[in-house]
Design a protein around this motif. Structure first.
Motif, PDB file in Angstrom:
ATOM      1  N   ILE A   1       0.914  -1.120  -0.017  1.00  0.00           N
ATOM      2  CA  ILE A   1       0.006  -0.015  -0.250  1.00  0.00           C
ATOM      3  C   ILE A   1       0.664   1.306  -0.056  1.00  0.00           C
ATOM      4  N   ILE A   2       1.960   1.229   0.922  1.00  0.00           N
ATOM      5  CA  ILE A   2       2.786   2.455   0.887  1.00  0.00           C
ATOM      6  C   ILE A   2       3.550   2.648  -0.479  1.00  0.00           C
TER       7      ILE A   2
ATOM      8  N   THR B   1       1.137   3.981  -3.062  1.00  0.00           N
ATOM      9  CA  THR B   1       0.970   5.234  -2.931  1.00  0.00           C
ATOM     10  C   THR B   1       2.167   6.352  -3.267  1.00  0.00           C
TER      11      THR B   1
ATOM     12  N   LEU C   1       1.847   6.344  -7.094  1.00  0.00           N
ATOM     13  CA  LEU C   1       0.725   7.170  -7.466  1.00  0.00           C
ATOM     14  C   LEU C   1       1.218   8.642  -7.312  1.00  0.00           C
ATOM     15  N   LEU C   2       1.758   8.990  -6.317  1.00  0.00           N
ATOM     16  CA  LEU C   2       2.193  10.535  -5.944  1.00  0.00           C
ATOM     17  C   LEU C   2       3.425  10.890  -6.974  1.00  0.00           C
TER      18      LEU C   2
END
Length: 131
Positions: free
Chosen positions: A27-28, A31, A34-35
């Motif tokens: 998940i990290i 993220t 995506l960022l």
């Protein structure tokens, strides 16, 4: 007389922790990628990249150190690369944690196997034996 109860980690507890570690790592990583993609798209509006010819000599991120340097300047492609590195290091972190779990359980055969796997991964990440 008061008895102190010694709590040990059992197999189920270790498996829950390892599963949570893997889930959180993915998940990290997702993220961060995506960022980084959003940052890259904001900074490179309208730029058309020619993917017909691959030029490896133009690669900015040929080492982990160059990725970390570029992440500090918030380059979108570097942040994406960092997210991919986090995704690669997630199972490695799981392996290291599992080694500690095997040490706690005094399961030395699995500790030895884990160290061998960790050595293979380390050699591979450092360029392998061919270089």
């Amino acid at each position: 007389m008061i008895e102190t109860k010694k709590e040990n980690l059992n197999d189920r507890d270790i498996q829950v922790i390892l599963g949570t570690l893997l889930r959180a790592g993915v998940i990290i990583s997702m993220t961060i990628v995506l960022l980084g993609g959003i940052i890259y798209l904001i900074h490179n509006k309208g730029v058309i990249t020619d993917y017909a010819v691959f030029k490896p000599e133009l690669s900015k991120f040929s080492s982990i150190a160059s990725i970390f340097k570029s992440v500090l300047t918030f380059q979108g492609d570097a942040v994406v690369q960092f997210g991919v590195l986090m995704l690669i290091f997630t199972p490695i972190a799981r392996l290291v944690f599992a080694l500690f779990g095997f040490l706690i359980e005094r399961d030395y055969l699995y500790v030895l196997i884990g160290f061998i796997i960790l050595a293979i991964i380390t050699i591979s990440l450092n360029g392998g034996l061919a270089h």
